[in-house]
Design an enzyme around this catalytic site. Structure first.
Site, PDB file in Angstrom:
ATOM      1  N   CYS A  43      38.614 100.319  46.130  1.00 15.50           N
ATOM      2  CA  CYS A  43      39.180 101.204  47.146  1.00 15.50           C
ATOM      3  C   CYS A  43      38.914 102.367  46.996  1.00 15.50           C
ATOM      4  O   CYS A  43      37.842 102.955  47.467  1.00 15.50           O
ATOM      5  CB  CYS A  43      40.767 100.740  47.282  1.00 15.50           C
ATOM      6  SG  CYS A  43      41.371 101.263  48.787  1.00 15.50           S
ATOM      7  N   LYS A 100      40.849 101.171  38.073  1.00 14.64           N
ATOM      8  CA  LYS A 100      40.522 102.039  39.002  1.00 14.64           C
ATOM      9  C   LYS A 100      40.525 103.349  38.652  1.00 14.64           C
ATOM     10  O   LYS A 100      41.480 104.046  38.122  1.00 14.64           O
ATOM     11  CB  LYS A 100      41.410 101.709  40.046  1.00 14.64           C
ATOM     12  CG  LYS A 100      41.253 102.743  41.564  1.00 14.64           C
ATOM     13  CD  LYS A 100      42.266 102.440  42.535  1.00 14.64           C
ATOM     14  CE  LYS A 100      42.010 102.992  43.744  1.00 14.64           C
ATOM     15  NZ  LYS A 100      43.144 102.554  44.834  1.00 14.64           N
ATOM     16  N   GLU A 121      42.479  94.375  47.519  1.00  9.92           N
ATOM     17  CA  GLU A 121      43.049  95.023  46.499  1.00  9.92           C
ATOM     18  C   GLU A 121      44.616  94.474  46.394  1.00  9.92           C
ATOM     19  O   GLU A 121      45.183  94.373  47.152  1.00  9.92           O
ATOM     20  CB  GLU A 121      42.933  96.409  47.014  1.00  9.92           C
ATOM     21  CG  GLU A 121      43.767  97.427  45.727  1.00  9.92           C
ATOM     22  CD  GLU A 121      43.626  98.785  46.095  1.00  9.92           C
ATOM     23  OE1 GLU A 121      43.749  99.790  45.212  1.00  9.92           O
ATOM     24  OE2 GLU A 121      43.166  99.087  47.363  1.00  9.92           O
TER      25      GLU A 121
END
Length: 316
Positions: free
Chosen positions: A175, A138, A65
Site C-alpha cells: 500500500c 510494510k 491489504e
C-alpha cells in the site's frame, strides 16, 4: 463477482540457481473484494475465489491489504490489536492449506503480532506446497485521518528484499509503499521480476468528485511509473466498497477498487471497476521485461556516483 478472463499459458522449463521454473507467460489471479466485520466470512469468500482462480489455471494469486477483516485503522482502539496473529499462525495455516490443495502461490496480507506490544503490517508469500516462501513488513507507515496506521504498526525491519518462489522472484510491497520510487527501485535492483502491492485505499467523502478522481488517477499513475522506470510488471490489488467509521469521526472510507496489472511499459493489462467486486486472471508475459530493458536501459544509465544525497531527508 465478474467472470474470470481465462487465457492459455506457455512455460519455458529452464533451470537456473534458486529458481524452479521461468514462466514466459504467467497467469496471475487477483481478488478485489468487499469486506465485512465477519472475519470467517471474509476468509471463506477468499477461499472460494482462490479455488475458482486455481481451477482455471492461475499460478500466482494476489490478495488485497489486510484482507481478513475490515480496515480497522480508521480508528485508534486497543481492542483492534485482538485481530493480530503470529506468523506462522492461523491465517498462514489456512492459506497454506489452500495453496497446497490448489498448487498455487498466494500473496497474503496480515496483521502480524510479533511480540506483546510489537505489531506489523506484513505480507506473507505462501508457496505451492503450503510453506512460507518469505514475508515483507510494510516499511512506510501512514498517519492520516481514517488511516491511523502508526498507532498499530511498527515500520518494517526486514528491508526491501524480493521473495523467491516457484513462479519467480516477487518484489512484494504494501500500500503506502507504492508512492515511493525508492522502494520499487530497490526491489528491481535485487532481481524482482514483478512488483506487487496489496492495497487498501479509498475516497474521503468530503472531497469533491473531481478531487477523488485526481487521487485515484495519481495512485494508478505513480505505480505505472514504477513499471516503466524499472521495466517490470506491476500488480496492485485494492479492496472495494464502503467501510463505515464506527467512531463517527468521519463518514467512513469508500474504497475505490481499481485493481490493475500493468506491463513493463506501464500499459494496462487489466483494470477493475472502482465499485464492484472482481475476480480475474490476467496473462502476463514475463519475458517481455527483458526486451523493454534492452530498448530502454535505464539501469545502465543510472548515475550511481551522483546519488549520495538521496539518503538525506531534505537538501537545504
Amino acid at each position: 463477482m465478474r467472470e474470470a478472463n481465462f487465457m492459455r499459458v506457455r512455460r519455458l522449463n529452464i533451470r537456473i540457481p534458486n529458481r524452479k521454473i521461468i514462466y514466459q507467460n504467467m497467469k496471475i489471479g487477483t481478488i478485489q473484494q468487499r469486506n465485512t466485520a465477519d472475519v470467517n466470512s471474509n476468509m471463506q469468500r477468499l477461499a472460494k475465489g482462490i479455488e475458482e482462480l486455481a481451477n482455471n489455471g492461475a499460478e500466482l494469486i494476489v490478495l488485497q491489504e489486510l484482507h481478513n477483516s475490515l480496515y480497522f485503522c480508521q480508528v485508534e482502539s486497543v481492542s483492534n490489536f485482538d485481530l493480530a496473529e503470529t506468523i506462522p499462525g492461523p491465517s498462514t495455516d489456512f492459506f497454506g492449506a489452500l495453496a497446497r490443495k490448489h498448487n498455487v502461490v498466494i500473496v497474503t496480507s496480515l496483521f502480524e503480532k510479533r511480540a506483546p506490544g510489537l505489531y506489523h503490517n506484513t505480507a506473507v508469500v505462501i508457496e505451492r506446497d503450503g510453506s512460507i516462501a518469505g514475508k515483507y513488513r510494510k516499511m512506510h507507515i501512514p498517519d492520516d485521518p481514517a488511516y491511523y496506521e502508526k498507532f498499530y504498526f511498527t515500520p518494517g525491519d526486514i528491508g526491501f528484499k524480493p521473495i523467491d518462489t516457484s513462479v519467480g522472484r516477487l518484489g512484494v510491497l504494501v500500500c503506502w509503499d507504492q508512492w515511493y520510487p525508492e522502494a520499487a527501485r530497490l526491489m528491481a535492483l535485487q532481481g524482482a521480476e514483478i512488483l506487487i502491492y496489496p492495497t487498501a485505499i479509498g475516497y474521503e467523502s468530503s472531497d469533491t468528485e473531481q478531487e477523488q478522481q485526481r487521487q485515484r488517477e495519481a495512485w494508478t499513475t505513480v505505480q505505472r511509473g514504477h513499471a516503466v522506470a524499472n521495466g517490470l510488471p506491476v500488480v496492485a490489488v485494492n479492496r472495494v466498497g464502503l467501510e463505515p467509521d464506527h467512531s463517527a469521526q468521519t463518514n467512513g472510507i469508500q474504497f475505490w477498487g481499481s485493481t490493475f496489472i500493468a506491463g513493463p511499459q506501464g500499459e494496462f493489462l487489466y483494470r477493475a471497476s472502482d465499485s464492484e467486486e472482481e475476480i480475474r486472471i490476467t496473462d502476463v508475459d514475463i519475458e517481455h521485461s527483458e526486451q523493454v530493458r534492452r530498448w530502454w536501459p535505464f539501469l545502465r544509465d543510472r548515475r550511481i556516483d551522483k546519488y549520495t544525497d538521496i539518503v538525506r531527508r531534505f537538501i537545504d
